[in-house]
Design a protein around this motif. Structure first.
Motif, mmCIF file in Angstrom:
data_model
loop_
_atom_site.group_PDB
_atom_site.id
_atom_site.type_symbol
_atom_site.label_atom_id
_atom_site.label_comp_id
_atom_site.label_asym_id
_atom_site.label_seq_id
_atom_site.Cartn_x
_atom_site.Cartn_y
_atom_site.Cartn_z
ATOM 1 N N GLN A 248 0.852 -1.186 0.000
ATOM 2 C CA GLN A 248 0.000 0.000 0.000
ATOM 3 C C GLN A 248 0.890 1.239 0.000
ATOM 4 O OE1 GLN A 248 -3.640 -0.018 2.484
ATOM 5 N NE2 GLN A 248 -2.832 -1.912 3.376
ATOM 6 N N PRO A 249 0.417 2.384 -0.535
ATOM 7 C CA PRO A 249 -0.796 2.590 -1.327
ATOM 8 C C PRO A 249 -0.594 2.134 -2.777
ATOM 9 C CG PRO A 249 0.426 4.629 -1.171
ATOM 10 C CD PRO A 249 1.175 3.626 -0.333
ATOM 11 N N VAL A 250 -1.703 1.929 -3.492
ATOM 12 C CA VAL A 250 -1.595 1.374 -4.839
ATOM 13 C C VAL A 250 -2.421 2.183 -5.838
ATOM 14 C CG1 VAL A 250 -1.211 -0.939 -3.921
ATOM 15 C CG2 VAL A 250 -3.521 -0.246 -4.556
ATOM 16 N N TYR A 251 -2.073 1.976 -7.105
ATOM 17 C CA TYR A 251 -2.789 2.560 -8.246
ATOM 18 C C TYR A 251 -2.878 1.449 -9.281
ATOM 19 C CZ TYR A 251 -3.868 6.004 -11.964
ATOM 20 O OH TYR A 251 -4.456 6.729 -12.972
ATOM 21 N N CYS A 252 -4.033 1.294 -9.906
ATOM 22 C CA CYS A 252 -4.209 0.220 -10.885
ATOM 23 C C CYS A 252 -4.667 0.796 -12.220
ATOM 24 C CB CYS A 252 -5.217 -0.804 -10.382
ATOM 25 S SG CYS A 252 -5.475 -2.174 -11.537
ATOM 26 N N THR A 253 -3.844 0.644 -13.250
ATOM 27 C CA THR A 253 -4.196 1.186 -14.561
ATOM 28 C C THR A 253 -5.345 0.424 -15.202
ATOM 29 O OG1 THR A 253 -2.440 -0.150 -15.581
ATOM 30 C CG2 THR A 253 -1.899 2.129 -15.005
ATOM 31 N N LYS A 254 -5.551 -0.834 -14.797
ATOM 32 C CA LYS A 254 -6.681 -1.585 -15.373
ATOM 33 C C LYS A 254 -8.007 -1.058 -14.829
ATOM 34 C CE LYS A 254 -7.833 -6.061 -17.108
ATOM 35 N NZ LYS A 254 -7.196 -7.324 -17.507
ATOM 36 N N ILE A 255 -8.052 -0.751 -13.538
ATOM 37 C CA ILE A 255 -9.260 -0.147 -12.969
ATOM 38 C C ILE A 255 -9.495 1.226 -13.590
ATOM 39 C CG2 ILE A 255 -10.175 0.933 -10.871
ATOM 40 C CD1 ILE A 255 -9.252 -1.491 -9.333
ATOM 41 N N ALA A 256 -8.423 2.007 -13.735
ATOM 42 C CA ALA A 256 -8.562 3.324 -14.362
ATOM 43 C C ALA A 256 -9.103 3.184 -15.776
ATOM 44 C CB ALA A 256 -7.211 4.036 -14.376
ATOM 45 N N ALA A 257 -8.640 2.170 -16.505
ATOM 46 C CA ALA A 257 -9.121 1.944 -17.871
ATOM 47 C C ALA A 257 -10.599 1.610 -17.884
ATOM 48 C CB ALA A 257 -8.305 0.821 -18.524
ATOM 49 N N LYS A 258 -11.026 0.750 -16.962
ATOM 50 C CA LYS A 258 -12.431 0.342 -16.942
ATOM 51 C C LYS A 258 -13.350 1.469 -16.482
ATOM 52 C CE LYS A 258 -11.761 -4.629 -16.495
ATOM 53 N NZ LYS A 258 -12.070 -5.853 -15.719
ATOM 54 N N LEU A 259 -12.850 2.395 -15.677
ATOM 55 C CA LEU A 259 -13.654 3.533 -15.230
ATOM 56 C C LEU A 259 -13.772 4.618 -16.300
ATOM 57 C CD1 LEU A 259 -12.486 4.027 -11.528
ATOM 58 C CD2 LEU A 259 -14.767 3.347 -12.301
ATOM 59 N N THR A 260 -12.834 4.630 -17.237
ATOM 60 C CA THR A 260 -12.818 5.717 -18.218
ATOM 61 C C THR A 260 -13.108 5.247 -19.640
ATOM 62 O OG1 THR A 260 -10.408 5.462 -18.455
ATOM 63 C CG2 THR A 260 -11.199 7.097 -16.876
ATOM 64 N N ARG A 261 -12.681 4.053 -20.003
ATOM 65 C CA ARG A 261 -12.827 3.566 -21.380
ATOM 66 C C ARG A 261 -14.065 2.663 -21.478
ATOM 67 N NH1 ARG A 261 -8.536 3.263 -24.737
ATOM 68 N NH2 ARG A 261 -8.777 1.002 -25.056
ATOM 69 N N THR A 262 -15.199 3.212 -21.139
ATOM 70 C CA THR A 262 -16.433 2.427 -21.139
ATOM 71 C C THR A 262 -16.953 2.159 -22.547
ATOM 72 O OG1 THR A 262 -17.610 4.506 -20.770
ATOM 73 C CG2 THR A 262 -17.138 3.167 -18.847
ATOM 74 N N PHE A 263 -16.294 2.717 -23.551
ATOM 75 C CA PHE A 263 -16.685 2.510 -24.947
ATOM 76 C C PHE A 263 -16.053 1.248 -25.532
ATOM 77 C CE2 PHE A 263 -13.219 5.541 -24.448
ATOM 78 C CZ PHE A 263 -12.191 4.916 -25.128
ATOM 79 N N THR A 264 -15.244 0.511 -24.733
ATOM 80 C CA THR A 264 -14.557 -0.669 -25.242
ATOM 81 C C THR A 264 -14.361 -1.673 -24.113
ATOM 82 O OG1 THR A 264 -12.510 -1.471 -26.298
ATOM 83 C CG2 THR A 264 -12.298 0.365 -24.765
ATOM 84 N N ASP A 265 -14.108 -2.922 -24.490
ATOM 85 C CA ASP A 265 -13.766 -3.932 -23.497
ATOM 86 C C ASP A 265 -12.289 -4.320 -23.601
ATOM 87 O OD1 ASP A 265 -13.738 -5.304 -25.878
ATOM 88 O OD2 ASP A 265 -15.093 -6.918 -25.245
ATOM 89 N N ARG A 266 -11.520 -3.507 -24.299
ATOM 90 C CA ARG A 266 -10.098 -3.779 -24.492
ATOM 91 C C ARG A 266 -9.291 -3.008 -23.446
ATOM 92 N NH1 ARG A 266 -9.289 -6.147 -29.546
ATOM 93 N NH2 ARG A 266 -7.129 -5.479 -29.629
ATOM 94 N N HIS A 267 -9.012 -3.685 -22.331
ATOM 95 C CA HIS A 267 -8.311 -3.035 -21.217
ATOM 96 C C HIS A 267 -6.984 -3.712 -20.893
ATOM 97 C CE1 HIS A 267 -11.993 -0.820 -20.669
ATOM 98 N NE2 HIS A 267 -12.670 -1.930 -20.459
ATOM 99 N N GLY A 268 -6.509 -4.584 -21.785
ATOM 100 C CA GLY A 268 -5.222 -5.219 -21.579
ATOM 101 C C GLY A 268 -4.082 -4.227 -21.725
#
Length: 207
Positions: A99-119
């Motif tokens: 801790q503390p942490v940051y996750c780019t995959k969560i950030a992608a899913k919260l912002t890139r809701t127009f796609t399912d490509r979060h790899g």
């Protein structure tokens, strides 16, 4: 790209600054069965430090005090892609409560809701214009000697996370989701421990 391979722990004297990008390589995707083999770290400066973890089990854990001190330092932000898995593995095999942490995959899913490509490969290509190879993803990470292609692949998974974070911070702020993202990141260590206890399925947050 420059990378340095270390055995068992980080060397003394390394300074990653205020944030460090982290990834892990394991023998598979089941933390109870598939052991931790490698931990990769970068400060975003094009240099990656890789720590090869010796054969260990949760009942006979390996200890890496310098790595643990870094990952548990509250003054250093740890940047992951899909932190939920890495946090569980680090806790299960090394006893590290990261801790503390940051996750780019969560950030992608919260912002890139127009796609399912979060790899990670998709994000690097679309947001940074960088092509990364996933050819070595399924190779034998438990081998005593890792080859150069494995090490280059492992390093590539952390070298771009700082730049991705900068991109996502801008989009999260624009969409008014910065605080929501932060709350998700703060919950991730607990979510990872729930997974280790078998609460991935059934999900205790489901109806």
């Amino acid at each position: 790209m420059t990378f340095h391979l270390h055995q068992g722990d980080l060397p003394e004297g390394l300074d990653f600054g205020a944030s460090v990008a982290i990834d892990t390589e394991t023998m598979g995707l089941n933390p109870h069965r598939d052991r931790l083999c490698l931990v990769q770290l970068s400060s975003g400066n094009g240099i990656c430090h890789l720590v090869q973890i010796p054969l260990c089990r949760p009942d006979r854990p390996h200890r890496a005090p310098r790595l643990q001190a870094l990952l548990e330092d509250p003054a250093v932000l740890k940047i992951f892609h899909f932190a939920r898995f890495d946090l569980g593995v680090l806790w299960h095999y090394l006893g590290i409560n990261c801790q503390p942490v940051y996750c780019t995959k969560i950030a992608a899913k919260l912002t890139r809701t127009f796609t399912d490509r979060h790899g990670l490969k998709d994000l690097c290509k679309e947001l940074l214009g960088v092509e990364i190879s996933k050819q070595q993803q399924s190779s034998d990470w438990g081998a005593p000697q890792l080859n150069d292609e494995q090490l280059k692949y492992a390093a590539s998974d952390v070298l771009h996370l700082h730049r991705l974070k900068e991109k996502f911070d801008e989009i999260l702020a624009r969409e008014g989701r910065t605080e929501l993202a932060r709350a998700c990141y703060d919950f991730l260590p607990a979510r990872a421990k729930l997974d280790l206890l078998g609460y991935e399925d059934p999900d205790i947050f489901a109806h």
